[in-house]
Design a protein around this motif. Sequence first.
Motif, short mmCIF file in Angstrom:
data_model
loop_
_atom_site.label_atom_id
_atom_site.label_comp_id
_atom_site.label_asym_id
_atom_site.label_seq_id
_atom_site.Cartn_x
_atom_site.Cartn_y
_atom_site.Cartn_z
N PHE A 217 26.22 53.42 16.31
CA PHE A 217 25.40 52.36 15.73
C PHE A 217 26.27 51.24 15.16
N SER A 218 25.83 50.01 15.38
CA SER A 218 26.37 48.85 14.66
C SER A 218 25.21 48.19 13.92
N ASP A 219 25.43 47.08 13.29
CA ASP A 219 24.36 46.43 12.54
C ASP A 219 23.22 45.98 13.45
N THR A 220 23.57 45.62 14.69
CA THR A 220 22.55 45.01 15.55
C THR A 220 22.30 45.75 16.85
N SER A 221 23.07 46.81 17.11
CA SER A 221 22.92 47.45 18.41
C SER A 221 23.27 48.94 18.36
N ILE A 222 22.94 49.63 19.46
CA ILE A 222 23.31 51.03 19.65
C ILE A 222 24.09 51.12 20.95
N THR A 223 25.28 51.72 20.90
CA THR A 223 26.06 51.98 22.11
C THR A 223 25.73 53.39 22.57
N VAL A 224 25.23 53.51 23.80
CA VAL A 224 24.79 54.78 24.36
C VAL A 224 25.77 55.19 25.45
N GLU A 225 26.42 56.34 25.26
CA GLU A 225 27.34 56.87 26.26
C GLU A 225 26.65 57.99 27.03
N LYS A 226 26.66 57.86 28.35
CA LYS A 226 25.97 58.83 29.19
C LYS A 226 26.95 59.88 29.72
N PHE A 227 26.43 61.11 29.91
CA PHE A 227 27.17 62.13 30.64
C PHE A 227 27.00 61.89 32.15
N PRO A 228 27.92 62.44 32.95
CA PRO A 228 27.65 62.47 34.39
C PRO A 228 26.39 63.29 34.67
N GLU A 229 25.67 62.93 35.73
CA GLU A 229 24.53 63.73 36.19
C GLU A 229 25.02 64.66 37.28
N LEU A 230 24.92 65.96 37.03
CA LEU A 230 25.46 66.96 37.94
C LEU A 230 24.36 67.82 38.53
#
Length: 722
Positions: A217-230
């Motif tokens: 989380f930042s003040d204005t956004s969310i950084t979403v890190e994805k896993f590989p789809e296996l």
Amino acid sequence: MAQEIHQNESGYLLLNKKGKVVTPQPFEDMGWSDDANPESKPLFYYDVIGVYQNGKWGVINNKGKQVAPIKYDMINYFSNGVSIVSLNGRYGAINTKGDEVISLAFQKMRALAGNVPMFVVTNNGLQGLINQKGEVILPIEYITIKWAGNKLLAAMTQKGTWHLVDYQGQLFSKEEYSDWKWNHQHKKLVLDKNGRKGMLDEVGKTEYEIKYKSFTFSDTSITVEKFPELILGDIKGEQFSSWNCDSLSFASDTLVKYYVDGKTGIASIHGKNVFFNLYDEVGEFINGLAIVKKKNTYGVCTTKGKLIVPLKFKNVKRMPTGHFWTLDKNNFTDIYSQEGKNLTYHNYDMVGEYSQGKYLVKKARKYGYLNSQLQEWIPPTYTDAESFVGPYAVVRTDDYYGVIDLEKNWVITPIIDRLKTISEGLFYFEDNQMWGTLSHDGYEWYRTDNATVEYFENGYVIMKKGGKFGLLTNKGELFLHTNYDSLNFDYLAEGRVDMYIDSTWLYKYVEEVEGEPKRDAYDKYDSVGTPHEAFTKVKMGNKYGFMDYLGRTRLTPQFEDVKFFSEGLAPFKLNNRWGFINKGDHIYLQPRYQELLPLVNNMAIAQKNNYWGVIDRDGNVIIPFKYEKIERTQFNNWYVWEKGGKKGIYKPGGVKGIYGKYQEIDDLGNDYVIVKQNEKFGLDRIDGYTSWSSQYVQIRLLRNKVWVELIKNKGDVINVFL
């Protein structure tokens, strides 16, 4: 209405607006037991305040009238009209009238965070949740209960997992979560299930499913890190399960290991979790048991994750008997059964690893052997002993060393000062201040009183004398005198040793018996290649031939070029064409090819009319000459490239499996190949039948050579503005 609280030498008094004392007597203290700053002015809540006298607390109103008797060990400030109180180690609650609305029945009690009118209560180390009427919202069966948003509570089960429940105590979800975190700034609930994360909003609505690597989380956004789809499937094309994790590996015939941010989980091949992050490392399950590691200690667990050998050892090894050999922090060794029972339990000072059906043991400075059932095959009677190597073991009686066999017979009578096993049936001895090598039948291969033994290497004995090195073979015979500055054993598996004198390279094969090469043995040649099958390519002028290890010319340098010998033949070039020659300097296959590689399994790659094919040693065509390029796979199939660079594959006998249609083919060695087409990967049987179409980012064969991990999408990172 009260005007103020006044403190004098007598204590605390309550004054009205006119300054008149309205309390019948001064109190030792006013305020609340849970006052965060007892030095600050006491505060009223709901027009009442706590008073302290003679070690007890009570409650008065703003007119000085007693509301709750002065009998409690503790009274907290009122919240939502109720105060937590305690008496004689039991907790309950009163209202502003002094009524005990919650009986004094609990060992601990606290208000739920978030200004929710409920209480977390504790008995016997477990927590539950009640409302202000004392009605049970959650039974007393949880490790801890916490506020988790405007609609939800989080309750940790006795298994260490978390339930999400609503304020009425109903399960929000049947899922059990590994962890959770509330983000106050953005009012988001991040859930963690077995290392995968999801997100709910403040009222419990799903914003992200539980399949992501992280949320930042930042003040204005969310950084979403994805896993590989296996996908986990088999080589025949059957899909078992889908995954969001870093990778998968084989655990047993029914279980798979999955990895999430460096943590390990065990699940069924159909994706049902069995356990997660109990251990840092989990070995493969054999007979339902796996060796596990956590924080540099080892143990053994079942397929459910339950320890049967405790997690406390420096090392654990599985023995061929099915037992587990353990080494503890004090360097004691023991043997555990598959049921987790310590079978030796420090009965011996040392228990060696299992070898040839026997465990070497030591007790009271004496050595003996146990059989596979851990019965004393030979009680500890020897003053020294080694584990069995093959059918023989070195042992020492009171004074001398000898060798016994698996029938307890003396193979070498104990009359030798010192014996040590070099390899099966070969021993190093010291006797009468001399040393040498001895076979199991007592034959003395070598004896010296000058050189010293440096170390053993795969049954070879490296010796040193006057700063120079020499060598005995793995049969104990003299192979190299102590004449060399250094020895190199990188090619020992091929039977070759490299020697150096003043940085001059020499070599010798073990089977060679005609002496040793001299320092300048190879100087007459302009260049010397790498030895193969005892012959080495050499160049004299513009011609090539072969020498032996002594530097003697074996095939006269008369050819335009040669390659190394393989399976008794070497490619040679004459009149700009290649053929085969044997070690007797006779042409075996006439030079007729533009290019010819050495034989492997009686077949060789050749070029003719600018195309490549495969022939046998006699020149019979195995794969026709029509390909742009041919390579042998590590599993002795053949990659072929057709015009335009498309790749296919042949089986060993020249049977075409897949015609040239792919960008890339990777032979898996199990009659299946990974193929690449249009930058995507698929899986084919070697005869061309497709198991998995070419639509995956990556495909990997697991260790059992039956299951495959297929990556649909690699993990990436997205940024979402709030």
